[in-house]
Design a protein around this motif. Structure first.
Motif: not given
Lengths: 491, 402, 311
Positions: A221, A224, A227-228, B96, B98-101, B200, B202
């Motif tokens: 999670a 991903q 973006g990451k 979730r 935001v973390a996944a972009g 971010e 997290n």
């Protein structure tokens, strides 16, 4: 032990004896297989050296057409008038070069790191960096392509050598017309298998290798794409999966694995014996309307599972029809926890699975029962055997003998029985932590980890475990079945 | 196939180059919006209004697809690229996403407007760290009590409700094995569980005091509730067959009216074991996904702001009865008169705006609830219950290390 | 299926002297045996009737609820207070259901043709021809089959997306996925081909027929049961696929199949009171499939039995 001792044993003892013998022979077998693997590699190296030698010799002894073919594939074939083969070789080389140059090369170059350029923002506009997912996926595809290229290139070289020899001996080469004709005859398997193999490679092998490799990355999670980035982490995920403690998956994993095996056992054998029983009942002489009974039972096969199972899952819900009616009639004071208590839920899924599964077994058993030689029963009757004895001495051994392999596939199939669990309970009740539920099989857990938790790395590990479990069961049973077969021999 | 891929890739590159070149004034490309099925027509009308009001966007093509809030989040996480440019989701998915972009933070101007115009809870729910990541659409994703007037005479405390239900042979429904409804007990008894989140998305910290006297009080009241023969776990009107009272949200208001008819009534949550039940306030949000093109981003910003504005929220209430988060819109008379929304508003004062929770929290809470329903703690002593909660608390905190 | 009549129900002997078949009157001992037999049969009938009720009841309930006019959620009674076609009318006119139905039908039709061609091709090649890599192919398929299918989901999705076969293109995309790996399901039909004597091929080949002609003119006409079995299976499978279908359609309602569309009605909060509509949809899906299945049941039985026996 003498053969006589062995023959005196009962069936159960024989099985135990055989299993024991097999386990005792394991170390030896293991040693043998290690030797075999070592030999395999030695042979591989030998073969490789031979190939290289052959390639070099082809170049040395080759005429100019052959030599040019080393660099421009299919040139020799063209020059010798085999234009179809030449065209195919050339086409493949062109496509390959284009692919590496414009597409695959870039991905392959980053394969070792899975990308290093992070996504950034210019004001609020997003500028995407490397996409680890694509690098992994197309990196594998590129490696596949390179292997295919090497193989084709080798075929191209060999082709030249063979053509040269044929011409030297004064025989005629095969031309386009012969090649095409052979595709409907001596090479018909190529026609038949080309597309299916390509399909299996692209849509099964490639994704499976992809996911196996994901198990060795930190793709989850918080990592991903696009973006990451994610990257290689070695065996860390397996450590997380096997260690216990709240931050790890070990406790949940152990329980899910155990339940998966228990489920597969009941789903396979309970259905097997009950299905056989039903088949015997319907086939019994004197029972009328055989066809009708069968048709009624077969309804659960005919109706798509998502309709029947979704409906049944609602039927057994805390506020579903069954509970509501029982409450209304005053038979119970409190709703029965069909799906909410772990033990109840487990029993309920097994019970509903009987509803789904018996008809299959009934059909199979019906077919087989009719093939049991009637004289076997006749002689049993003369010997004065009753129904139970006939069943134990003739019907059951015969069925087991004939359907042994089926039981194996069915067991493996039940380990992977996604539909029944997912449509009935979605793995709930969630009493195990780590998104695992009491009725979750490894496969449904894998699914919810992927879809609901974006935990791809652990899901990939579980997928590998499922494979290992299936492989072990297969190996063990295959090693045991021959003895079972000999023993049950009817002649 | 590989060649085709290469071509597609080149095309995409070319397109993005063109996009940058043609930036600045207006946008006439394509935008995709995902909203729940119920508001597709409404959103269509709003988009037309937006185009009429902003001529620079008149040529923009807007595609609206019906994707429920839950599916929208899952789909966006699966594939940001193919997902919608603007989409509605429930606030628990924020971190979730935001973390996944899949979410871009609001521009400073828009963030200022949003913060000023919407109620504090909804703004907090759209904020991670110090950045606002989404536009609040509604303030109605919380729960309260619906009850049958002819059955329940005193809806102010659970004990009386259960007694009435038992007498009438009706049920009291509440989904206590959900981390969402469960907080009604813990928060009501004075506990907290909260995760700190950085910009971010997290998770960086966990504050939880379930392993306390208050926590034990909450747990004991849940156990007591589960022992009642009238209690049924569940908070979905369409699955409930014998409703005396049910803890549920506004999304079931229409169904509840249909089921209870003229005995339909709604109010804030009751007290249990002497304390007022609390819970989560919930919100629907509208998000914009990260864009590689400034012009498109500007268009998304403008359209999202428009769709979440006070006027749009008023119109949305009139069209589909979604309770607004906009302070102006909340003053609408019709909203003040709506029984369900009034109950929700009354409950809101005891609620905590729902922040961000890891997925593991939800399954941890479900585990606790399922154990209670399975009667595992029926005879447990206070110390044993405290140990259960200590374990819960430790596990909840352990999700941070991951 | 005719064997059940081979063993007559009364004992008969051939009376040599009279030269006629004479029925032996059951002796008293035999009579008690008969009574026992009768009791056993009675018990079996009781079990079968009970089973039939359990097997059919859910479907009867499903049909009953699909005709319920009043409130569409769960209720605590069986017989609707008011019967009507409202649910059917609603799903056929007010929802995307007809579209989902059409999608599924298209997938099923294409699937049954393409998959059958692929499966039969692979089975024929593996059963009739000996070539390099044959064993390797079969072993690889065995190994690949042990990996859980969902493992490949995200990678498959990405591959399809790059081919433009998700969302709007979900229908051809699904057909492609279903067919691409269908070559792995050669087991049952290969087993069937194995039972056709090779001498048939050989004599035709001596007469100058190519492999292709043998396949088409000799093997196919003999393989009607297995062909129909393969078609039936390939036709039925797409109706129940939820996981891949929802993944590939990716929120595009126009590309859903019936399973994805109907699943949402039961399991999402957005669709309160859609339960009876789900039932109506379920009935519309189940009727043609069930009819088709029951019609072709004979071939299905041959297929599964053959598959089970040959493993």
């Amino acid at each position: 032990m003498t053969d006589l001792d062995y023959l005196k044993m009962s069936k159960g003892e024989k099985l135990v004896h055989n299993a024991g013998k097999w386990i005792a022979s394991l170390p030896k077998k293991l040693l043998n297989s290690i030797c075999a693997i070592a030999m395999f590699f030695v042979n591989l190296v030998k073969k490789f050296i031979a190939e290289i030698k052959d390639i070099v010799m082809t170049f040395v002894h080759g005429d100019w057409k052959t030599r040019v073919s080393f660099f421009i594939m299919g040139f020799g074939s063209f020059a010798r008038g085999q234009w179809l083969r030449g065209l195919l070789f050339l086409l493949f080389q062109t496509v390959f070069n284009m692919y590496i140059l414009f597409f695959g090369g870039a991905y392959l170059a980053k394969f070792a790191t899975l990308g290093t350029i992070a996504t950034t923002k210019v004001n609020r506009k997003t500028v995407y960096g490397d996409n680890s997912f694509m690098i992994l996926l197309y990196g594998i595809l590129t490696i596949f392509f390179i292997i295919a290229f090497i193989y084709t290139w080798r075929a191209n070289v060999r082709q030249n050598k063979i053509s040269q020899e044929i011409l030297k001996s004064g025989k005629k080469l095969k031309y386009a017309k012969d090649d095409i004709a052979s595709l409907a005859d001596s090479q018909f398997h190529k026609t038949l298998l080309a597309l299916p193999t390509l399909g299996i490679f692209t849509f099964t092998v490639l994704p499976i290798i992809f996911m196996i490799l994901v198990a060795f990355t930190n793709y989850d999670a918080t990592h991903q794409p696009p973006g990451k980035l994610f990257t290689w982490v070695g065996f860390d995920n397996f450590k997380t999966l096997f260690s216990s403690g709240s931050a790890n998956y070990g406790d949940a994993f152990g329980q899910v694995l155990l339940w998966t095996l228990i489920w597969a056992f009941f789903a396979t054998f309970l259905n097997y014996f009950l299905g056989m029983l039903v088949a015997i009942m319907i086939n019994k002489k004197g029972i009328k309307l055989k066809k009708m009974w069968r048709t009624i039972l077969v309804m659960t096969i005919a109706i798509p599972q998502f309709v029947s199972l979704l409906y049944v899952s609602k039927l057994f819900a805390a506020d579903g029809l069954i509970n509501s009616l029982l409450l209304k009639w005053g038979w119970i004071k409190e709703a029965l926890p069909f799906w909410t208590k772990p033990s109840w839920a487990r029993v309920t899924v097994i019970a509903v699975n009987i509803w789904i599964g018996i008809p299959y077994l009934m059909l199979i058993a019906t077919g087989i029962l009719m093939n049991i030689p009637a004289d076997l029963y006749e002689s049993a009757r003369i010997d004065g055997a009753n129904a139970v004895q006939t069943y134990g001495k003739i019907t059951l051994p015969y069925m087991l003998f004939v359907t042994g392999p089926y039981l194996l596939t069915s067991f493996i199939g039940n380990i992977n029985n996604f539909n029944v669990i997912y449509l009935l309970t979605q793995g709930k009740p969630d009493t195990l932590g780590n998104a695992a539920g009491a009725t979750d099989l490894l496969i449904t857990w894998l699914y919810s980890l992927t879809v609901d938790n974006s935990n791809f790395k652990i899901a990939a590990c579980i997928g590998i475990i499922v494979f290992v479990v299936c492989a072990i069961i297969n190996l063990v049973v295959y090693n045991l079945i021959p003895s079972v077969k000999n023993e049950e021999d009817f002649q | 196939m590989k060649k085709l891929l290469a071509v597609v890739l080149c095309l995409m590159l070319a397109l993005s180059v063109c996009g940058v070149a043609g930036a600045e004034a207006g946008f006439d490309g394509e935008l995709k919006i995902w909203v729940a099925e119920a508001v597709v027509d409404f959103t269509n009308a709003q988009v037309e209004a937006f185009k009429a009001a902003n001529p620079e966007y008149a040529n923009m093509t807007v595609v609206i697809e019906a994707v429920g809030e839950g599916d929208a989040a899952t789909n966006m996480i699966t594939d940001v690229e193919a997902g919608a440019d603007i989409y509605g989701f429930a606030q628990d998915q924020l971190a979730r996403l935001v973390a996944a972009g899949a979410l871009i933070e609001l521009s400073e101007e828009n963030a200022a407007i949003v913060s000023a115009e919407n109620d504090g809870g909804s703004v907090a729910a759209a904020t991670l760290g110090d950045l606002v990541y989404a536009y609040p659409l509604t303030s109605d994703n919380g729960y309260f009590l619906y009850y049958d007037k002819s059955v329940v005479t005193d809806p102010t405390n659970v004990e009386a409700i259960l007694a009435d239900c038992e007498k009438a042979g009706k049920n009291f429904y509440m989904e206590i094995n959900s981390g969402w409804y469960q907080t009604a007990f813990f928060f009501g008894a004075g506990c907290t569980i909260e995760y700190g989140v950085d910009n971010e998305g997290n998770l960086v910290s966990c504050t939880c005091d379930y392993a306390s006297e208050n926590g034990v009080k909450a747990l004991k009241s849940m156990i007591e509730l589960s022992k009642s023969p009238a209690f049924v776990n569940g908070s979905s009107a369409s699955n409930a067959t014998n409703i005396g009272a049910i803890v549920d949200g506004t999304w079931d208001a229409v169904a509840m009216q249909e089921i209870l008819g003229e005995n339909y009534a709604a109010t804030k949550l009751p007290t249990i074991s002497g304390y007022q039940m609390g819970g989560f306030g919930g919100f629907k949000l509208l998000g914009v996904k990260p864009q590689v093109d400034d012009a498109k981003l500007a268009a998304c910003d403008a359209l999202a702001l428009f769709l979440a504005s006070g006027d749009a929220q008023k119109a949305r209430y009139e069209a589909v009865q979604w309770g607004p988060s906009n302070l102006e819109a909340q003053k609408l008379e019709a909203i003040q008169d709506n029984a369900a929304l009034a109950a929700l508003a009354a409950q809101l004062e005891f609620c905590v705006g729902q922040g961000q929770y890891p997925n593991d929290y939800w399954s941890l809470a479900t585990t606790l609830g399922d154990q209670i329903i399975a009667d595992a703690y029926d005879n447990a002593t206070d110390d044993e219950l405290l140990a259960v909660l200590q374990n819960f608390q430790d596990t909840a905190a352990s999700y941070i290390v991951k | 299926m005719a064997k059940e009549n081979l063993i007559p129900e009364v004992d008969i002997v051939i009376d040599q002297e009279a030269g006629v078949i004479r029925e032996i009157k059951p002796e008293p001992k035999l009579r008690s045996k008969k009574a026992h037999e009768k009791r056993v049969n009675g018990a079996i009938y009781a079990i079968l009737i009970a089973m039939s009720v359990i097997w059919l009841l859910p479907f009867i309930l499903l049909v009953l609820q699909s005709f319920r006019v009043e409130y569409g959620g769960q209720v605590a009674y069986v017989i609707p207070k008011q019967f009507g076609l409202d649910n059917f009318k609603f799903i056929l006119t007010e929802t995307n259901f007809p579209r989902w139905y059409g999608n599924t039908l298209i997938i099923a039709l294409f699937n049954s043709v393409l998959q059958t061609v692929i499966v039969l091709s692979v089975s024929y090649a593996l059963s009739r021809m000996r070539f390099r890599g044959r064993k390797l192919f079969m072993k690889s398929v065995l190994v690949l089959g042990m990996f859980p299918g969902f493992l490949t989901m995200i990678a498959l999705y990405t591959l399809l997306k790059n081919l433009g076969l998700t969302q709007e293109g979900a229908i051809p995309g699904l057909i492609l996925i279903y067919c691409a790996s269908s070559g792995m399901g050669y087991y049952i039909s290969k087993g069937f081909f194995d039972t056709i004597p090779k001498s048939l091929d050989e004599s035709a080949r001596i007469d100058g027929a190519t492999r292709f002609q043998v396949f088409l003119k000799i093997i196919m006409p003999l393989s009607k049961p297995i062909v129909i079995y393969t078609i039936l299976m390939a036709f039925m499978a797409p109706w129940g696929d939820y996981v891949f279908a929802s993944y590939v359609a990716f929120g595009k309602s126009d590309s859903y199949n019936v399973a994805v569309g109907l699943y949402d009605w039961v399991n999402t909060n957005d669709f309160q009171g859609y339960f009876t509509r789900f039932c109506a949809g379920g009935v519309l899906v189940a009727i043609p499939i069930t009819a088709l299945f029951l019609m072709l049941q004979k071939y299905y039985v041959e297929g599964v039995t053959g598959g089970a026996v040959k493993g």
